[in-house]
Structure formats: structure tokens, C-alpha cells
Enzyme design. Structure first.
Site, mmCIF file in Angstrom:
data_model
loop_
_atom_site.group_PDB
_atom_site.id
_atom_site.type_symbol
_atom_site.label_atom_id
_atom_site.label_comp_id
_atom_site.label_asym_id
_atom_site.label_seq_id
_atom_site.Cartn_x
_atom_site.Cartn_y
_atom_site.Cartn_z
ATOM 1 N N ASP A 30 3.927 -1.982 -8.268
ATOM 2 C CA ASP A 30 3.520 -0.602 -8.515
ATOM 3 C C ASP A 30 4.730 0.155 -9.060
ATOM 4 O OD1 ASP A 30 5.157 -0.196 -6.222
ATOM 5 O OD2 ASP A 30 3.410 -0.388 -4.935
ATOM 6 N N ASP A 32 6.991 3.719 -9.041
ATOM 7 C CA ASP A 32 7.316 4.968 -8.366
ATOM 8 C C ASP A 32 8.183 5.801 -9.282
ATOM 9 O OD1 ASP A 32 6.237 4.418 -5.617
ATOM 10 O OD2 ASP A 32 7.595 2.722 -5.852
ATOM 11 N N ASP A 122 16.511 3.048 0.929
ATOM 12 C CA ASP A 122 16.966 2.049 1.898
ATOM 13 C C ASP A 122 18.060 1.122 1.354
ATOM 14 O OD1 ASP A 122 15.048 0.902 0.257
ATOM 15 O OD2 ASP A 122 13.690 0.308 1.877
HETATM 16 P P1 ATP Z 1 7.380 -3.399 -3.260
HETATM 17 O O1 ATP Z 1 7.754 -4.388 -4.274
HETATM 18 O O2 ATP Z 1 6.843 -4.005 -2.060
HETATM 19 O O3 ATP Z 1 6.552 -2.262 -3.781
HETATM 20 P P2 ATP Z 1 9.346 -1.305 -3.002
HETATM 21 O O4 ATP Z 1 10.812 -1.379 -2.744
HETATM 22 O O5 ATP Z 1 8.901 -0.759 -4.300
HETATM 23 O O6 ATP Z 1 8.788 -2.774 -2.784
HETATM 24 P P3 ATP Z 1 7.754 0.792 -1.862
HETATM 25 O O7 ATP Z 1 7.147 0.862 -0.510
HETATM 26 O O8 ATP Z 1 6.885 0.776 -3.053
HETATM 27 O O9 ATP Z 1 8.669 -0.521 -1.822
HETATM 28 O O10 ATP Z 1 8.807 1.975 -1.929
HETATM 29 C C1 ATP Z 1 9.371 2.427 -3.145
HETATM 30 C C2 ATP Z 1 10.816 2.859 -2.919
HETATM 31 O O11 ATP Z 1 10.883 3.917 -1.970
HETATM 32 C C3 ATP Z 1 11.732 1.795 -2.350
HETATM 33 O O12 ATP Z 1 12.243 0.949 -3.346
HETATM 34 C C4 ATP Z 1 12.821 2.617 -1.695
HETATM 35 O O13 ATP Z 1 13.719 3.120 -2.653
HETATM 36 C C5 ATP Z 1 12.044 3.777 -1.151
HETATM 37 N N1 ATP Z 1 11.590 3.553 0.239
HETATM 38 C C6 ATP Z 1 10.378 3.106 0.639
HETATM 39 N N2 ATP Z 1 10.295 3.034 1.967
HETATM 40 C C7 ATP Z 1 11.475 3.474 2.449
HETATM 41 C C8 ATP Z 1 12.026 3.678 3.752
HETATM 42 N N3 ATP Z 1 11.311 3.371 4.845
HETATM 43 N N4 ATP Z 1 13.285 4.150 3.841
HETATM 44 C C9 ATP Z 1 14.001 4.446 2.740
HETATM 45 N N5 ATP Z 1 13.554 4.287 1.499
HETATM 46 C C10 ATP Z 1 12.313 3.804 1.338
HETATM 47 MG MG MG Z 2 6.913 -0.328 -4.897
#
Ligand code: ATP
Ligand code: MG
Length: 418
Positions: A30, A32, A122
Site C-alpha cells: 500500500d 502512505d 519506527d
Molecule cells: P507494510 O509493508 O506491512 O505495509 P509498513 O512499514 O508500510 O509495512 P504500515 O502499517 O503501512 O507499515 O505503516 C506505514 C508507516 O507508518 C511505517 O513504515 C512507519 O513509518 C509508520 N508506522 C506505522 N506503524 C507505526 C508505529 N506503531 N510506530 C511508529 N511508526 C509507525
Molecule cells: Mg504500508
């Protein structure tokens, strides 16, 4: 989206997993977007946009079939309110940012600058910001280097960051399994000692995380990592006790995760109820046998066990009814499938397929169900006449098993009706 926001005078970046995955030449799950526009300002720029979320207010913008999450730069604002009592704190709604007295972030809507937004993310590899102004990736925390080193490194002090949001523990284990990244030593060290903080996370949020842990194609590795870091016991406490003492229980979980991953790799559908039924099966068995030895009839013993296992589990992880109901059906079907004279009705039940697959799974662990799986495999393949024969042949078999059933009852070990 980035152009639209830029044209309206705002900063806008793709950030997080999408940038990370593209740099790793993977397809992002996805996208962001991070911006200095407020949710209201973002909403005003797009026709199909809505503001969602309480803990974080973000905007969902629909573009074609894609939903893009847009969040306004936030600061992590760690020196804001301290509130006594976790439960009390969770109910406070009128402030924009709140921490519990253990340092956990309860709500986080304090807007900030780009630099502050970096600090609240994170891992360094999740804090790379891509912009279409000069097509640059902004890297404030050495994320590019960690990406090359293939390691997850927490931004800031790992222990404090896990305390702020214990779900980061699950994210570390999930992403390291997914990306095949190491967890940098300082980032890994607090995981075991702080894993108990997961007990403070609202059960509904944990369910969402469970879906990400186990239904994105790397469930076996994620599960093994959760066990290695002693985190799994805070998610499924009743299963862990069994898995640690009973090799067959461990094998059942391994096989269930393996087949979930295989189905996802083959682009087949996966039903969370099936995997959850498998994860909790060892705990259910224990409860069921306890009930049987308390002289409950098998069906009652099973029904009572399903109730109690589910109601204990949802204290920790809120399993929505649309999954817990099929889980129960799969379990109760394990007894019903033993009653072969009702085979014709059972085979057309909507839960038959999952329940039959579950029988096969149990047999793969070495459990002796006296050919039950094969019988149902044959029954499904048979035409009407053959089915009749199987059932008539079976009637004798049932008569034979009646006397043995009495024996089974007293030993309380085997399931009835097989
Ligand atoms: P995925 O590939 O599973 O989507 P992702 O890293 O993109 O992994 P998301 O849940 O889509 O995970 O979150 C997008 C972004 O938001 C992360 O890359 C991180 O920068 C931030 N983020 C998400 N959850 C947290 C958290 N609990 N604490 C700090 N930052 C977070
Ligand atoms: Mg993501």
C-alpha cells in the site's frame, strides 16, 4: 497525489513501506503519503476523501481502486501529559495527545514538522521520504545505509519507543520475517523484557496486527520469531503452554502456518478462521479432555470447551464473530464428521470443506483418526451408488463401534463416533 498537494502549496511525500519496498524492488502493499496539510486541507483537495481514525486522524483518499493513506506530519511529543492509570487514560477523549504513566502513547494528533515526523516513525528504513520535487528520497536517519545492510534499526531509544507503543515489537518481528532483515542488536535487545507490555494493547488493535502477522505470506517465519523472542505467549497464552509440552501440538501449528503461506503464495484464498482454529486447537483439546473426564457427553464437552477457549482468548485478542463462529463450527465438526451415517447432509454443509481440511491437518501431525480423512476423501469422490454402499458398509461398522464407544467413554481419550 503528490502533484496535487504540491500544486496546492503543501509539502507531500511517499513514505514508509512503499518507499522501502520499491528500493528493495518489491511491490508495495500500500502507499502512505505524509504532508504538512491538515486532514481537513487534504480532504478539500480530493473528491473521494474521508477523514478516519481516532488514535491517529488520517485521510483515506481513493484513487482508482487504490486507497491511499495520507497523514499530516506529527511530532511524537513525548513530554506531553502524564495520566494516572491505564484504564482511566484510555477513556479520555478531549485532548489531542496523551501518554499513559508507562509512557504509552494513547493518542497522537499533535501536528509537527517533517523532521518531527521522521522521529515518530519506527525503523530507519521506514522513514525514507520520496518527493516529486527533484525526485529525491530524503533520508534523515541513515535509512538508506540500513536498507543496504538489510537491518531494522529503531529510530531513537528502542526501549522508550517500545514503551510508547508495544505494537512496535510485533512490527519488528513481522517486518524482519517479511524482508529477511536482521533486527539490529540494540533494537532486538528490549523485545523479550518488554513483550509483556503487549497485554496493555486494546484487543481490537491486536487482532488487526494478527492479520498482518499471519496473513501476508510469511506466517511460519513470523511465528517462529515470535516464539524465539518469547512474544507468542502474550498473544496466545493458552496455546503456548500446550505447544511447549506436546510435540504434536507444535507440529499442528507448524503445518497450519506452512499451508497458510503456501496458499497465499499460490494466490488462493485463506480463511483466518481456519488458522486461528488450528492455533487454538491444542488448548481446545486440553479443555475438551478435561470436560470428558468430568463425565460430560462428547458434544457437550466440545461445546463447552469451544466457549471457554474463545472467551479466554478474546480477552487478549478480539476475534470478531465472523471468524469466531466459523472457528467453533470447524471444531465441533471434528466430532460430527465421525458420525458417518449423516455424511450426505454433512458434506453439503458450508463448513464441511474447512472441517475436512482440518481433519487432514490433524492426521498429518500423526494423530490416528482411524482413516477418517481417507473415508471422507473417498466419500466426496464417490457417486450416489458408491456413497450408498459406503454408508451401508458403514452401518455395520457403526454397530461394531458401539461397544467400543463405551470403552472409549470410560477412557475419555478418543473422540466418539469414529
Ligand atoms: P507494510 O509493508 O506491512 O505495509 P509498513 O512499514 O508500510 O509495512 P504500515 O502499517 O503501512 O507499515 O505503516 C506505514 C508507516 O507508518 C511505517 O513504515 C512507519 O513509518 C509508520 N508506522 C506505522 N506503524 C507505526 C508505529 N506503531 N510506530 C511508529 N511508526 C509507525
Ligand atoms: Mg504500508
Amino acid at each position: 497525489m503528490l502533484y496535487t498537494l504540491n500544486d496546492a502549496g503543501y509539502q507531500a511525500f511517499i513514505v514508509g513501506g512503499a518507499v522501502r519496498d520499491l528500493l528493495l524492488e518489491k511491490t508495495p502493499k500500500d502507499f502512505d503519503v505524509a504532508t504538512d496539510a491538515t486532514p481537513e486541507q487534504v480532504k478539500a483537495e480530493f473528491r473521494r476523501a474521508r477523514i478516519i481514525g481516532r488514535r491517529f486522524r488520517i485521510v483515506h483518499v481513493t484513487m482508482g481502486r487504490e486507497i491511499i493513506e495520507v497523514s499530516t506530519f506529527r511530532s511524537s511529543n513525548t513530554d506531553s501529559l502524564q495520566i494516572k492509570g491505564e484504564r482511566l487514560a484510555r477513556n479520555i477523549r478531549h485532548i489531542d495527545s496523551a501518554h499513559s504513566n508507562s509512557g504509552m502513547i494513547l493518542r497522537d494528533n499533535v501536528y509537527g514538522t517533517l523532521e518531527e515526523d521522521v522521529d515518530r516513525r519506527d525503523f530507519t528504513v521506514n522513514a525514507l521520504y520520496y518527493t516529486v520535487q527533484n525526485f529525491l528520497v530524503h533520508d534523515y536517519v541513515n535509512g538508506m545505509e540500513d536498507l543496504k545492510q538489510r537491518q531494522l534499526k529503531m529510530i531513537g531509544d528502542p526501549e522508550q519507543r517500545y514503551r510508547e507503543d508495544p505494537v512496535r515489537i510485533l512490527r519488528a518481528l513481522r517486518l524482519s520475517a517479511k524482508l529477511k532483515f536482521d533486527i539490529e542488536a540494540n533494537t532486538a535487545a528490549p523485545i523479550k523484557p518488554l513483550a509483556h507490555l503487549l497485554e496493555l494493547i486494546p484487543a481490537a488493535r491486536l487482532f488487526d496486527e494478527i492479520l498482518k502477522l499471519f496473513f501476508t505470506g510469511n506466517s511460519l517465519e513470523t511465528y517462529q520469531s515470535l516464539c524465539r523472542h518469547e512474544v507468542f505467549k502474550y498473544l496466545f497464552p493458552a496455546s503456548v503452554a500446550e505447544v511447549e509440552t506436546n510435540p504434536a501440538a507444535g507440529k499442528l501449528l507448524d503445518l497450519a502456518f506452512t499451508s497458510t503461506d503456501r496458499r497465499i503464495a499460490e494466490l488462493k484464498s485463506v480463511n483466518p478462521a481456519f488458522l486461528l482454529a488450528a492455533i487454538l486447537w491444542p488448548a481446545l483439546q486440553k479443555e475438551y479432555h478435561r470436560n470428558l473426564s468430568g463425565k460430560m457427553p462428547p458434544m457437550v464437552a466440545m461445546h463447552q470447551a469451544t466457549q471457554s477457549v474463545i472467551s479466554n482468548q478474546i480477552n487478549q485478542i478480539a476475534i470478531p464473530k465472523r471468524f469466531s463462529i466459523p472457528m467453533r463450527e470447524i471444531w465441533e465438526f471434528q466430532l460430527r464428521l465421525g458420525k458417518r451415517r449423516r455424511a450426505k447432509a454433512l458434506v453439503s454443509h458450508k463448513r464441511f470443506r474447512a472441517a475436512y481440511d482440518f481433519v487432514l491437518l490433524r492426521e498429518q501431525t500423526g494423530e490416528d483418526l482411524q482413516g477418517l480423512g481417507q473415508w471422507w476423501t473417498d466419500f466426496q469422490a464417490a457417486d450416489d451408488e458408491q456413497r450408498e454402499q459406503m454408508l451401508n458398509g458403514n452401518r455395520k461398522g457403526n454397530q461394531h463401534s458401539k461397544s467400543s464407544k463405551r470403552r472409549v467413554k470410560s477412557s475419555g481419550k478418543r473422540e466418539s463416533g469414529s
